[in-house]
Scaffold this active site. Structure first.
Site, PDB file in Angstrom:
ATOM      1  N   HIS A 172       5.164  -6.161 -10.278  1.00 17.10           N
ATOM      2  CA  HIS A 172       5.711  -7.191 -11.168  1.00 17.10           C
ATOM      3  C   HIS A 172       5.545  -6.803 -12.628  1.00 17.10           C
ATOM      4  CE1 HIS A 172       5.759 -10.924  -8.279  1.00 17.10           C
ATOM      5  NE2 HIS A 172       6.560  -9.947  -7.875  1.00 17.10           N
ATOM      6  N   PHE A 175       7.060   3.561  -1.374  1.00 17.11           N
ATOM      7  CA  PHE A 175       8.201   3.511  -2.273  1.00 17.11           C
ATOM      8  C   PHE A 175       9.234   2.505  -1.764  1.00 17.11           C
ATOM      9  CE2 PHE A 175       7.360   8.196  -3.500  1.00 17.11           C
ATOM     10  CZ  PHE A 175       6.348   7.794  -4.353  1.00 17.11           C
ATOM     11  N   GLY A 235       7.705  14.160   2.130  1.00 16.01           N
ATOM     12  CA  GLY A 235       8.892  14.102   1.284  1.00 16.01           C
ATOM     13  C   GLY A 235       8.564  13.866  -0.168  1.00 16.01           C
ATOM     14  N   TYR A 241       8.205 -17.907 -12.501  1.00 16.90           N
ATOM     15  CA  TYR A 241       7.713 -18.452 -11.243  1.00 16.90           C
ATOM     16  C   TYR A 241       8.291 -19.824 -10.903  1.00 16.90           C
ATOM     17  CZ  TYR A 241       4.570 -14.559 -10.423  1.00 16.90           C
ATOM     18  OH  TYR A 241       4.072 -13.311 -10.156  1.00 16.90           O
ATOM     19  N   THR A 299       4.975  13.078  -4.986  1.00 18.05           N
ATOM     20  CA  THR A 299       4.910  12.958  -6.448  1.00 18.05           C
ATOM     21  C   THR A 299       3.583  12.394  -6.970  1.00 18.05           C
ATOM     22  OG1 THR A 299       6.247  10.935  -6.282  1.00 18.05           O
ATOM     23  CG2 THR A 299       7.380  12.982  -6.878  1.00 18.05           C
ATOM     24  N   TYR A 308       9.281   5.317 -10.562  1.00 14.30           N
ATOM     25  CA  TYR A 308       9.104   6.748 -10.280  1.00 14.30           C
ATOM     26  C   TYR A 308       7.689   7.160 -10.658  1.00 14.30           C
ATOM     27  CZ  TYR A 308      14.184   6.690  -9.959  1.00 14.30           C
ATOM     28  OH  TYR A 308      15.478   6.391  -9.609  1.00 14.30           O
ATOM     29  N   SER A 309       7.026   7.879  -9.745  1.00 11.20           N
ATOM     30  CA  SER A 309       5.656   8.327  -9.986  1.00 11.20           C
ATOM     31  C   SER A 309       5.614   9.415 -11.050  1.00 11.20           C
ATOM     32  CB  SER A 309       5.037   8.870  -8.693  1.00 11.20           C
ATOM     33  OG  SER A 309       4.899   7.848  -7.735  1.00 11.20           O
ATOM     34  N   TYR A 328       2.974   4.978 -12.003  1.00 12.86           N
ATOM     35  CA  TYR A 328       4.424   5.120 -12.052  1.00 12.86           C
ATOM     36  C   TYR A 328       4.983   4.346 -13.238  1.00 12.86           C
ATOM     37  CZ  TYR A 328       3.856   0.641  -9.609  1.00 12.86           C
ATOM     38  OH  TYR A 328       3.471  -0.632  -9.243  1.00 12.86           O
ATOM     39  N   GLY A 356       7.142  11.516  -1.399  1.00 17.49           N
ATOM     40  CA  GLY A 356       5.803  10.945  -1.522  1.00 17.49           C
ATOM     41  C   GLY A 356       4.798  11.923  -2.087  1.00 17.49           C
ATOM     42  N   GLU A 368      -1.173 -10.283 -13.458  1.00 12.23           N
ATOM     43  CA  GLU A 368      -0.193  -9.665 -14.352  1.00 12.23           C
ATOM     44  C   GLU A 368      -0.597  -9.806 -15.813  1.00 12.23           C
ATOM     45  OE1 GLU A 368       3.104 -11.840 -12.787  1.00 12.23           O
ATOM     46  OE2 GLU A 368       2.778 -10.898 -10.824  1.00 12.23           O
TER      47      GLU A 368
END
Length: 407
Positions: free
Chosen positions: A97, A399, A283, A107, A287, A217-218, A200, A285, A150
């Site tokens: 979030h 992801f 794959g 919310y 990163t 994206y990492s 990320y 993953g 958050e």
């Protein structure tokens, strides 16, 4: 991982009794409820689908299932405190979030359409005033917990709530042999907060139809003033549509372009260099694991590190060369790779087929990091637990909006 206390508020006994009695009914209709919720939400706020929610996940129903399962998991804990508190689930949701700039003001909008959906599906005769009040309490306990998480995350990176987007210039683009694209960005004025390995960023792009879509994206570089992340285009596969954002970035982004990028988030715990590590990926993953290896090579090269990676073939193995370069810089590192196509070239540490922990010696006190698609993460996590690795020492990244699968 940032430690968050369980919600201070509890259900009173009357509400707990009602929630416990109606939880099976809500659960039996949860897919219908969440489908109706998103239909109503987007009908009244179409900008949310265009500019905030992942349209691909919506099309596949993944986001609907994630919302349903997270609320049900939280409600189950409230009515039975003996169940494990879903702190990790809430932490992962809170970080995602924050990476989207979600604020407390959003919310009530979710509340309005969620409860309208519950009434629409179950009927006003079932959702009496007492039932609505009990589930209203569940929602706001969960919502307030996430709002507090958050807010704390925003405070940690010293930004106002929701003020996470920065304009950043692409200073390097590298096309990896696997098809992934590595982009290095530098803030266009100011600087990014320090980040932890394994975190990320969200990247926002405006697509040809005018929609502004966001994806995470990492980061794959060692912490510093620049950020590098890897994007692998995702092709259509059966009912799964092609990746809108990844495909657009790979086809269009060049050096000198400006992107909207958030400050980094993500709750994978930072390695200390004192504990042995096991990094397991499949794959793309890989990163966050490369980000961790970059950190170790720069800051703690003597750490005991065991790396296990699975891929379709050596050609599809993302960041393969960089992974080998980083492993060569670690004095106590080992690497094992599994390729589905069965072609190993007789290389040491390269195995045919699917990744398995059979015959792999794991350091008994290791912290384990795990990243890949849903099926891979669940399968490997099951193997780890069967080997006696406690859940507290397994730190997973998915992801997709399916973090509830790990709870």
């Amino acid at each position: 991982m940032t430690a968050f206390a369980p919600a201070a508020a509890d259900l009173d006994p009357q509400h707990a009794e009602i929630v416990s009695a109606t939880l099976p009914l809500i659960g039996a209709h949860i897919d219908e409820i969440t489908t109706e919720f998103y239909r109503g939400l987007f009908a009244n706020h179409p900008e949310l689908l265009r500019n905030l929610f992942n349209r691909g996940n919506q099309a596949q129903g993944a986001q609907q299932r994630a919302l349903a399962a997270s609320i049900a998991t939280f409600a189950a804990h409230l009515v039975d405190p003996e169940l494990p508190h879903p702190a990790e689930l809430l932490s992962r949701i809170g970080h995602k979030h924050a990476s989207l700039g979600i604020t407390a003001e959003q919310y009530p909008i979710v509340h309005e359409h969620l409860f309208a959906a519950i009434v629409a599906v179950l009927g006003a005769d079932t959702v009496t005033e007492e039932v609505a009040a009990a589930w209203d309490r569940v929602y706001w306990i969960m919502a307030q917990t996430l709002i507090e998480i958050e807010h704390e995350l925003y405070s940690e990176v010293e930004v106002a709530d929701g003020d996470v987007y920065r304009r950043a210039r692409v200073v390097s683009r590298v096309d990896d042999p696997s098809g992934a694209v590595l982009l290095t960005i530098r803030p266009d004025g100011g600087k990014f907060p320090e980040f932890r390995p394994g975190q990320y960023v969200s990247v926002g792009v405006t697509l040809p139809d005018g929609a502004r879509q966001l994806r995470q994206y990492s980061l794959v570089n060692a912490p510093g003033e620049e950020l590098t992340f890897a994007v692998r285009p995702v092709g259509a596969n059966g009912d799964q549509p092609a990746g809108e954002v990844s495909t657009w970035i790979a086809a269009n982004v060049c050096v000198g372009d400006i992107l909207d990028v958030t400050v980094p988030f993500g709750d994978l715990p930072a390695p200390t260099g004192d504990q042995p590590l096991v990094l397991i990926s499949a794959g793309i993953g890989i990163t966050p694991m490369v980000g961790i290896l970059e950190y170790l090579a720069a800051e703690a090269p003597n750490t005991l590190v065991q790396v296990l990676h699975a891929d379709r073939s050596d050609g599809s193995h993302p960041l393969r060369e960089r992974q080998h370069e980083l492993m060569a810089q670690l004095t106590n590192g080992s690497l094992d790779v599994w390729y589905e196509d069965g072609l190993t070239g007789g290389q040491t540490g390269v195995h045919p087929g699917l990744l398995t922990l059979d015959g792999i010696e794991l350091p008994p006190t290791a912290e384990v990091y795990l990243c890949g698609n849903n099926g891979f993460v669940q399968a490997v996590r099951t193997q780890l637990l069967a080997r006696g690795v406690t859940a507290a020492r397994v730190h997973s990244e998915l992801f997709s909006p399916n973090d509830w699968l790990l709870s």
